[in-house]
Design a protein around this motif. Structure first.
Motif, short mmCIF file in Angstrom:
data_model
loop_
_atom_site.label_atom_id
_atom_site.label_comp_id
_atom_site.label_asym_id
_atom_site.label_seq_id
_atom_site.Cartn_x
_atom_site.Cartn_y
_atom_site.Cartn_z
N ALA A 1 3.94 10.29 5.42
CA ALA A 1 5.18 9.68 6.20
C ALA A 1 5.19 10.29 8.06
CB ALA A 1 6.71 10.02 6.07
N GLU A 2 4.35 11.50 7.38
CA GLU A 2 4.04 12.69 8.57
C GLU A 2 3.00 11.46 9.32
OE1 GLU A 2 3.13 16.16 7.59
OE2 GLU A 2 5.23 16.41 6.73
N LYS A 3 1.38 10.93 8.90
CA LYS A 3 0.30 10.84 9.32
C LYS A 3 0.77 8.83 9.68
CE LYS A 3 -2.59 12.10 6.65
NZ LYS A 3 -3.56 12.95 7.33
N GLY A 4 2.08 8.76 10.37
CA GLY A 4 3.10 7.71 10.48
C GLY A 4 2.99 6.57 10.11
N GLU A 5 2.92 6.29 8.65
CA GLU A 5 3.52 5.45 7.66
C GLU A 5 4.77 5.02 7.11
OE1 GLU A 5 0.66 3.11 7.36
OE2 GLU A 5 -0.70 4.43 8.14
N GLU A 6 5.42 5.84 7.69
CA GLU A 6 6.91 5.70 6.76
C GLU A 6 7.41 4.15 6.77
OE1 GLU A 6 10.07 7.53 10.99
OE2 GLU A 6 9.53 8.43 9.40
N ASP A 7 7.56 3.34 7.70
CA ASP A 7 7.67 2.42 7.21
C ASP A 7 6.80 1.03 6.87
OD1 ASP A 7 10.47 2.20 8.73
OD2 ASP A 7 9.08 2.50 10.80
N SER A 8 4.93 1.36 5.89
CA SER A 8 4.39 1.48 5.03
C SER A 8 4.75 0.29 3.99
CB SER A 8 3.62 1.85 5.45
OG SER A 8 2.61 1.37 6.82
N GLY A 9 4.86 -0.27 3.11
CA GLY A 9 4.76 0.02 2.02
C GLY A 9 4.72 0.71 1.15
N THR A 10 5.14 0.80 -0.21
CA THR A 10 4.26 2.30 -0.50
C THR A 10 3.48 2.86 -1.25
OG1 THR A 10 5.74 1.25 -3.05
CG2 THR A 10 6.87 2.93 -1.93
N GLN A 11 2.42 1.55 -1.75
CA GLN A 11 1.09 0.91 -1.74
C GLN A 11 0.64 1.83 -0.62
OE1 GLN A 11 2.95 -1.39 -0.57
NE2 GLN A 11 1.59 -2.84 -0.11
N ALA A 12 0.89 1.83 0.09
CA ALA A 12 -0.08 2.54 1.38
C ALA A 12 -0.18 4.43 0.78
CB ALA A 12 0.31 2.64 2.57
N LEU A 13 -0.30 4.58 -0.06
CA LEU A 13 -0.38 5.63 -0.65
C LEU A 13 -1.88 5.75 -1.04
CD1 LEU A 13 1.00 8.92 -1.70
CD2 LEU A 13 0.51 7.83 -3.69
N ILE A 14 -2.22 5.06 -0.57
CA ILE A 14 -4.21 4.74 -1.28
C ILE A 14 -5.06 5.13 0.16
CG2 ILE A 14 -4.66 2.43 -0.15
CD1 ILE A 14 -6.06 4.00 -3.01
#
Length: 290
Positions: free
Chosen positions: A273-286
């Motif tokens: 989230a700190e990298k700007g991905e808080e509004d992405s889907g959980t699959q962005a963890l990759i």
């Protein structure tokens, strides 16, 4: 049992709520809708849903009220206060919170609803945007048997694995167990994909081999392919998963329970989230692994 003549109110028409409300309309129910951002309800309004300007108006004109909002603070806002659901819903109506929230808040809603002769259930769901679209959500319910029985036909429009887990708050505790399971599993899925790529394998073929064996899971079969396609659109937001894991961790600590997998996953998602991905889907963890 609630009949098809009942008016259903739906508060929260985001990624999940929109599809759930649409399925109710397709099944022949009259649906009132409210959302803080009206634009997110336009598709439903075009299909015949009745827009209500306030939660109060929706509550006054509905027999069954479903809520699917973001955070416990949002749940408190729509249920409590002079303009909230509980002050304006009709006696003998039903309120159901689909939001993943705090078990203690579910109990508070249940108790205040009971004082006003309103039936209350906490019924968080699992299955993401795909499950919501296809009416195949898992619905985990807390509350009284009589209310559960009355609403079961409506639940069956939106889900297919519908279980009354126990008294008020039990649905929330069950959903937190679900999120704890997913938390560690998502790390495993990301590590497996990264491992396959480092080993020089075709990750698509690897998924074909491992998705039907002992490693099988929703995350592996539904989200891993999105990871490989660089599709990070939200079926379930990173920010909401962080919220769920935070509540789960608080509950685990209250029970003096060890939860290392949950803690690791929460820390990784916070980093994401700190990298700007808080509004992405959980699959962005990759993105943290490749």
């Amino acid at each position: 049992m609630v009949t098809k003549e009942a008016k259903i109110g739906f508060v929260g028409t985001g990624v999940m709520g929109k599809s759930m409300a649409r399925n109710l309309m397709n099944a022949g129910y009259a649906v009132n809708v409210y959302n803080r951002t009206k634009a997110k309800a336009e598709e439903l309004i075009e299909k015949g849903a009745v827009w209500k300007e306030t939660v109060k108006q929706l509550a006054q004109d509905s027999d069954v009220i479903f809520t699917m909002v973001g955070y416990p603070s949002d749940v408190e806002e729509v249920y409590f206060g002079g303009h909230g659901i509980l002050e304006n819903a009709k006696p003998n109506s039903y309120v159901v919170d689909f939001t993943t929230s705090k078990p203690s808040l579910a109990v508070e809603i249940y108790e205040k609803a009971s004082e006003k002769e309103i039936y209350s259930l906490d019924a968080p769901v699992s299955g993401g945007d795909i499950g919501a679209q296809n009416g195949k959500l898992a619905i985990m319910v807390g509350g009284d048997q009589i209310a559960f029985n009355a609403l079961l036909p409506i639940f069956e429009v939106m889900g297919e694995n519908i279980i009354l887990q126990g008294k008020a708050g039990s649905g929330q505790y069950t959903k937190l167990a679900n999120q704890i399971t997913i938390a560690s599993n998502m790390i495993g899925v990301c590590e497996a994909i990264a491992f396959a790529k480092k080993a020089g394998l075709d990750p698509d073929k690897v998924l074909q081999s491992i998705s039907t064996g002992a490693a099988a899971s929703f995350s592996l079969s539904k989200l891993a392919p999105r990871m490989l396609q660089n599709d990070f659109a939200p079926g379930f937001y990173v920010k909401h998963f962080i919220k769920d894991m935070t509540i789960a961790l608080e509950s685990a600590k209250e029970m003096d329970m060890l939860s290392p997998g949950l803690e690791l996953s929460l820390n990784l998602y916070k980093e994401l989230a700190e990298k700007g991905e808080e509004d992405s889907g959980t699959q962005a963890l990759i993105k943290l692994f490749l």
